[in-house]
Scaffold this motif. Structure first.
Motif, PDB file in Angstrom:
ATOM      1  N   GLU A 177      74.088  45.946   8.961  1.00  0.00           N
ATOM      2  CA  GLU A 177      73.645  45.351  10.217  1.00  0.00           C
ATOM      3  C   GLU A 177      73.726  46.408  11.320  1.00  0.00           C
ATOM      4  N   MET A 203      68.098  49.314  16.436  1.00  0.00           N
ATOM      5  CA  MET A 203      67.774  48.795  15.101  1.00  0.00           C
ATOM      6  C   MET A 203      68.295  49.761  14.044  1.00  0.00           C
ATOM      7  N   HIS A 251      74.193  47.889  15.263  1.00  0.00           N
ATOM      8  CA  HIS A 251      75.101  47.611  16.371  1.00  0.00           C
ATOM      9  C   HIS A 251      74.311  46.816  17.410  1.00  0.00           C
ATOM     10  N   ALA A 252      74.319  45.506  17.253  1.00  0.00           N
ATOM     11  CA  ALA A 252      73.491  44.662  18.118  1.00  0.00           C
ATOM     12  C   ALA A 252      73.833  44.834  19.592  1.00  0.00           C
ATOM     13  N   GLU A 253      75.108  45.060  19.869  1.00  0.00           N
ATOM     14  CA  GLU A 253      75.522  45.176  21.274  1.00  0.00           C
ATOM     15  C   GLU A 253      74.952  46.432  21.939  1.00  0.00           C
TER      16      GLU A 253
END
Length: 311
Positions: A248, A256, A250-252
């Motif tokens: 996944e 992407m 690092h959404a923060e």
């Protein structure tokens, strides 16, 4: 030889001297930070050779910098020859074409500084100051920028040539070359040498240091790729696929996942963009653990920038 050929020969020689000085001086400078702790702990830090083995066990430079005297001598001779050739063309060599040694070049510079006709070379506090051809302007200060009115160094006036310190450094460096024992190069000797880089004919250390950093980053990246490839072989294809599926971003941070250049899985987590070019991300792959450093991201970002200009 035509005038154009002579000018081209002079230009190439000046570039070679600056490059030699830069390489040797950058090598000396690169070892100084690791030795300063030992200097500070020495009974007489001012007289300790910064390239001698450090007294503390386990120091990374504990074996000293081999050949520091040769590096010092070559850097000094190249720098002084470049300076004299730039300021007083032709006087850096004897009639037979042989370039004067460091001692002779320093003596010549001192004589020039005492000559009223040499307007840009003056004596100042026991050293020779060769004034810049284009002096840097002082930044004006006024009531409007009072909150920024902090202590700032004055603009450089020129290149300081500490005749006495450099003569002594040359004598110390010559001892081992002439079979007279081991000389002691102090921080004062090395600092006086590095100060020569301010002359218009040199300005070479910064470029050499940048090349050292770049080469080091490329070597470290090659090692990181080899390590990641070996790790990928060890975990096997099944485990690699499992890790890729679980990867996944690092959404923060708003980035992407990208394809890893080692395992080719879309599992490379971006921690940030290249500090200078901003086109390529640095971070780590969650499958093979390959780490791309900010320096390598900048290297690849620059290549992408050049490719974009050509397209």
């Amino acid at each position: 030889m035509t005038d154009e050929e002579a000018m081209e020969k002079t230009r190439r020689l000046a570039m070679e001297r600056a490059a030699r000085f830069g390489r040797c001086a950058a090598e000396l400078a690169a070892h100084l930070p690791a030795q300063r702790a030992a200097h500070d702990q020495a009974p007489d830090p001012a007289m300790r050779n910064p390239f001698d083995p450090a007294p503390e066990p386990g120091d990374v430079f504990g074996e000293g910098l081999v050949g520091s005297d040769g590096l010092y001598a070559e850097a000094l001779n190249s720098a002084l020859a470049a300076i004299v050739a730039h300021e007083w063309p032709g006087e850096e060599a004897k009639r037979n074409g042989h370039v004067l040694g460091p001692g002779g070049l320093l003596a010549l510079i001192e004589v020039k500084a005492q000559d009223p006709a040499a307007e840009r070379a003056v004596m100042e506090n026991g050293a020779v100051l060769i004034l810049d051809e284009q002096p840097a302007a002082e930044c004006p200060r006024g009531p409007a920028n009072t909150i920024f009115d902090v202590a700032r160094p004055s603009a450089s006036r020129g290149t300081r040539i500490d005749i006495g310190t450099l003569q002594e450094g040359n004598k110390q460096a010559a001892k081992s070359r002439h079979g007279r024992g081991t000389g002691i190069l102090t921080l004062a000797h090395v600092t006086a040498l590095l100060a020569l880089d301010g002359h218009d004919s040199l300005h070479a250390i910064g470029e050499q240091q940048a090349d050292r950093i770049r080469d080091g980053a490329l070597r470290a990246d090659a090692a990181a790729r080899d390590t990641a490839a070996a790790f990928l072989d060890r975990i096997g294809e099944e485990e690699a696929e499992r890790r890729a599926e679980a990867a996944e971003p690092h959404a923060e941070l708003g980035y992407m996942l990208e394809e890893c250049p080692v395992c080719f899985h879309e599992a490379f987590q971006i921690d940030g963009l290249a500090p200078i070019w901003g086109r390529v991300g640095y971070g780590q792959c969650v499958v093979c653990s390959y780490i791309r450093s900010p320096d390598i991201a900048d290297e690849e970002g620059f290549a992408a920038h050049i490719a974009g200009l050509d397209s």
